[in-house]
Design a protein around this motif. Structure first.
Motif, mmCIF file in Angstrom:
data_model
loop_
_atom_site.group_PDB
_atom_site.id
_atom_site.type_symbol
_atom_site.label_atom_id
_atom_site.label_comp_id
_atom_site.label_asym_id
_atom_site.label_seq_id
_atom_site.Cartn_x
_atom_site.Cartn_y
_atom_site.Cartn_z
ATOM 1 N N ASP A 1 -0.832 -4.736 6.526
ATOM 2 C CA ASP A 1 -1.703 -5.832 6.109
ATOM 3 C C ASP A 1 -2.825 -5.228 5.257
ATOM 4 O O ASP A 1 -3.831 -4.766 5.775
ATOM 5 C CB ASP A 1 -2.284 -6.465 7.382
ATOM 6 N N TRP A 2 -2.619 -5.176 3.947
ATOM 7 C CA TRP A 2 -3.557 -4.466 3.063
ATOM 8 C C TRP A 2 -4.812 -5.290 2.813
ATOM 9 O O TRP A 2 -4.748 -6.470 2.481
ATOM 10 C CB TRP A 2 -2.874 -4.137 1.732
ATOM 11 N N PHE A 3 -5.947 -4.657 2.995
ATOM 12 C CA PHE A 3 -7.234 -5.290 2.716
ATOM 13 C C PHE A 3 -8.011 -4.411 1.750
ATOM 14 O O PHE A 3 -7.899 -3.175 1.804
ATOM 15 C CB PHE A 3 -8.084 -5.395 3.987
ATOM 16 N N ALA A 4 -8.832 -5.018 0.919
ATOM 17 C CA ALA A 4 -9.811 -4.239 0.147
ATOM 18 C C ALA A 4 -10.600 -3.404 1.163
ATOM 19 O O ALA A 4 -10.936 -3.886 2.253
ATOM 20 C CB ALA A 4 -10.744 -5.169 -0.605
ATOM 21 N N ALA A 5 -10.865 -2.146 0.815
ATOM 22 C CA ALA A 5 -11.372 -1.191 1.811
ATOM 23 C C ALA A 5 -12.546 -1.726 2.620
ATOM 24 O O ALA A 5 -12.595 -1.576 3.838
ATOM 25 C CB ALA A 5 -11.769 0.111 1.107
ATOM 26 N N ASP A 6 -13.466 -2.427 1.959
ATOM 27 C CA ASP A 6 -14.672 -2.843 2.702
ATOM 28 C C ASP A 6 -14.482 -4.198 3.380
ATOM 29 O O ASP A 6 -15.394 -4.750 3.967
ATOM 30 C CB ASP A 6 -15.865 -2.914 1.751
ATOM 31 N N GLN B 1 14.857 3.869 -4.927
ATOM 32 C CA GLN B 1 15.031 3.120 -3.689
ATOM 33 C C GLN B 1 14.694 1.656 -3.980
ATOM 34 O O GLN B 1 14.022 1.380 -4.976
ATOM 35 C CB GLN B 1 14.061 3.633 -2.600
ATOM 36 N N PRO B 2 15.116 0.748 -3.109
ATOM 37 C CA PRO B 2 14.680 -0.643 -3.290
ATOM 38 C C PRO B 2 13.193 -0.781 -2.946
ATOM 39 O O PRO B 2 12.745 -0.199 -1.958
ATOM 40 C CB PRO B 2 15.524 -1.436 -2.283
ATOM 41 N N ALA B 3 12.467 -1.500 -3.740
ATOM 42 C CA ALA B 3 11.039 -1.704 -3.469
ATOM 43 C C ALA B 3 10.862 -2.483 -2.165
ATOM 44 O O ALA B 3 11.563 -3.470 -1.927
ATOM 45 C CB ALA B 3 10.404 -2.485 -4.614
ATOM 46 N N ARG B 4 9.924 -2.022 -1.323
ATOM 47 C CA ARG B 4 9.577 -2.779 -0.110
ATOM 48 C C ARG B 4 8.782 -4.020 -0.516
ATOM 49 O O ARG B 4 8.190 -4.074 -1.588
ATOM 50 C CB ARG B 4 8.736 -1.921 0.825
ATOM 51 N N ALA B 5 8.738 -5.003 0.351
ATOM 52 C CA ALA B 5 8.107 -6.294 0.015
ATOM 53 C C ALA B 5 6.642 -6.104 -0.376
ATOM 54 O O ALA B 5 6.174 -6.670 -1.380
ATOM 55 C CB ALA B 5 8.225 -7.251 1.195
ATOM 56 N N ASP B 6 5.891 -5.263 0.356
ATOM 57 C CA ASP B 6 4.468 -5.123 0.014
ATOM 58 C C ASP B 6 4.290 -4.367 -1.294
ATOM 59 O O ASP B 6 3.387 -4.657 -2.083
ATOM 60 C CB ASP B 6 3.705 -4.451 1.164
ATOM 61 N N GLU B 7 5.172 -3.421 -1.568
ATOM 62 C CA GLU B 7 5.108 -2.690 -2.841
ATOM 63 C C GLU B 7 5.431 -3.619 -4.006
ATOM 64 O O GLU B 7 4.752 -3.630 -5.038
ATOM 65 C CB GLU B 7 6.093 -1.523 -2.826
ATOM 66 N N GLU C 1 -7.060 -0.159 -1.325
ATOM 67 C CA GLU C 1 -6.845 -1.047 -0.176
ATOM 68 C C GLU C 1 -6.466 -0.179 1.023
ATOM 69 O O GLU C 1 -5.901 0.901 0.846
ATOM 70 C CB GLU C 1 -5.702 -2.038 -0.467
ATOM 71 N N ILE C 2 -6.782 -0.669 2.208
ATOM 72 C CA ILE C 2 -6.443 0.105 3.414
ATOM 73 C C ILE C 2 -5.666 -0.758 4.402
ATOM 74 O O ILE C 2 -5.739 -1.998 4.363
ATOM 75 C CB ILE C 2 -7.705 0.695 4.094
ATOM 76 N N ALA C 3 -4.899 -0.101 5.270
ATOM 77 C CA ALA C 3 -4.119 -0.801 6.306
ATOM 78 C C ALA C 3 -3.654 0.202 7.347
ATOM 79 O O ALA C 3 -3.649 1.418 7.086
ATOM 80 C CB ALA C 3 -2.893 -1.470 5.676
ATOM 81 N N ARG C 4 -3.274 -0.321 8.487
ATOM 82 C CA ARG C 4 -2.543 0.506 9.441
ATOM 83 C C ARG C 4 -1.107 0.616 8.921
ATOM 84 O O ARG C 4 -0.569 -0.369 8.399
ATOM 85 C CB ARG C 4 -2.524 -0.169 10.817
ATOM 86 N N TYR C 5 -0.498 1.763 9.115
ATOM 87 C CA TYR C 5 0.808 1.999 8.483
ATOM 88 C C TYR C 5 1.916 1.968 9.524
ATOM 89 O O TYR C 5 1.780 2.561 10.590
ATOM 90 C CB TYR C 5 0.785 3.361 7.789
ATOM 91 N N LEU D 1 -1.604 4.655 12.453
ATOM 92 C CA LEU D 1 -2.231 5.582 11.502
ATOM 93 C C LEU D 1 -2.757 4.780 10.302
ATOM 94 O O LEU D 1 -2.175 3.778 9.902
ATOM 95 C CB LEU D 1 -1.211 6.628 11.030
ATOM 96 N N TRP D 2 -3.847 5.275 9.749
ATOM 97 C CA TRP D 2 -4.481 4.571 8.630
ATOM 98 C C TRP D 2 -3.958 5.062 7.293
ATOM 99 O O TRP D 2 -3.704 6.278 7.113
ATOM 100 C CB TRP D 2 -6.001 4.771 8.679
ATOM 101 N N ALA D 3 -3.789 4.126 6.372
ATOM 102 C CA ALA D 3 -3.299 4.422 5.029
ATOM 103 C C ALA D 3 -4.182 3.767 3.989
ATOM 104 O O ALA D 3 -4.893 2.798 4.269
ATOM 105 C CB ALA D 3 -1.871 3.904 4.868
ATOM 106 N N ARG D 4 -4.117 4.309 2.787
ATOM 107 C CA ARG D 4 -4.745 3.641 1.650
ATOM 108 C C ARG D 4 -3.715 3.569 0.543
ATOM 109 O O ARG D 4 -2.750 4.351 0.514
ATOM 110 C CB ARG D 4 -5.987 4.405 1.189
ATOM 111 N N ARG D 5 -3.926 2.622 -0.360
ATOM 112 C CA ARG D 5 -3.052 2.572 -1.540
ATOM 113 C C ARG D 5 -3.891 2.169 -2.737
ATOM 114 O O ARG D 5 -4.916 1.474 -2.603
ATOM 115 C CB ARG D 5 -1.875 1.608 -1.344
#
Ligand SMILES: C=C(O[C@@H]1C=C(C(=O)O)C=C[C@H]1O)C(=O)O
Length: 173
Positions: free
Chosen positions: A4-9, A51-57, A126-130, A144-148
């Motif tokens: 669930d990607w959110f703008a970092a802040d 690879q096939p793109a994932r839905a969020d990508e 953007e950040i999310a739990r991965y 774990l935390w991720a950013r993109r």
């Protein structure tokens, strides 16, 4: 489960301060990991393939889910262990003039390519739990935390996702 990607802040449940600082850092992660290590930063190439793109990508890249994309997956090592898992994705038609260099990266950091070219602009982080299932088995852990962020120079459209592995960053970095 999709991240669930959110703008970092704007994330509703921010991580602890040192990790949040790393998640939001604008500069090259390669440089920051290098500085935090013992002159032992290295890139371990796990995969570089279509690879096939994932839905969020797909949503972030404005393409159809499942469309074949260029994928590069690495582990970034520093201070004696793998610290970040990274998955970078680009539509095959959007590698631009960097296609040859991207395909020839090997264990050279993608960051060297992205941060030395002023034409390449970085979008908001953007950040999310991965999802643990998307991580290499040896490093899979829940929460774990991720950013993109999106890098583009007009032709190139590259979505770079970086996941901080268990125990990184150490306190005080
Ligand atoms: C974007 C950068 O490049 C890093 C290197 C990567 C690679 O070699 O595949 C992937 C993600 C990044 O953490 C950076 O250094 O900030």
């Amino acid at each position: 489960m999709l991240p669930d990607w959110f703008a970092a802040d704007r994330h509703p449940a921010l991580p602890p301060a040192p990790l949040f600082n790393w998640l939001c850092a604008e500069g090259s992660l390669t440089q920051r990991l290098t500085d935090a290590g013992n002159d032992d930063f290295r890139v371990e190439l796990l995969a570089q393939e279509e690879q096939p793109a994932r839905a969020d990508e797909a949503q972030a890249l404005g393409i159809a889910a499942g469309q074949p994309v260029w994928v590069r997956q690495v582990l970034l090592h520093t201070d004696g262990a793998p610290r970040v898992f990274a998955r970078s994705v680009a539509p095959l038609s959007a590698l631009g003039s960097a296609a040859v260099e991207l395909n020839g990266l090997g264990t050279t950091s993608l960051g060297h390519l992205l941060f030395r070219n002023p034409q390449i602009r970085r979008g908001p982080i953007e950040i999310a739990r991965y999802p643990a299932a998307w991580l290499p088995r040896d490093f899979a852990a829940e929460g774990l935390w991720a950013r993109r962020s999106h890098f583009s120079d007009g032709d190139l459209q590259l979505l770079v996702c970086e996941v901080f592995l268990q125990g990184w960053p150490p306190a005080g970095t």
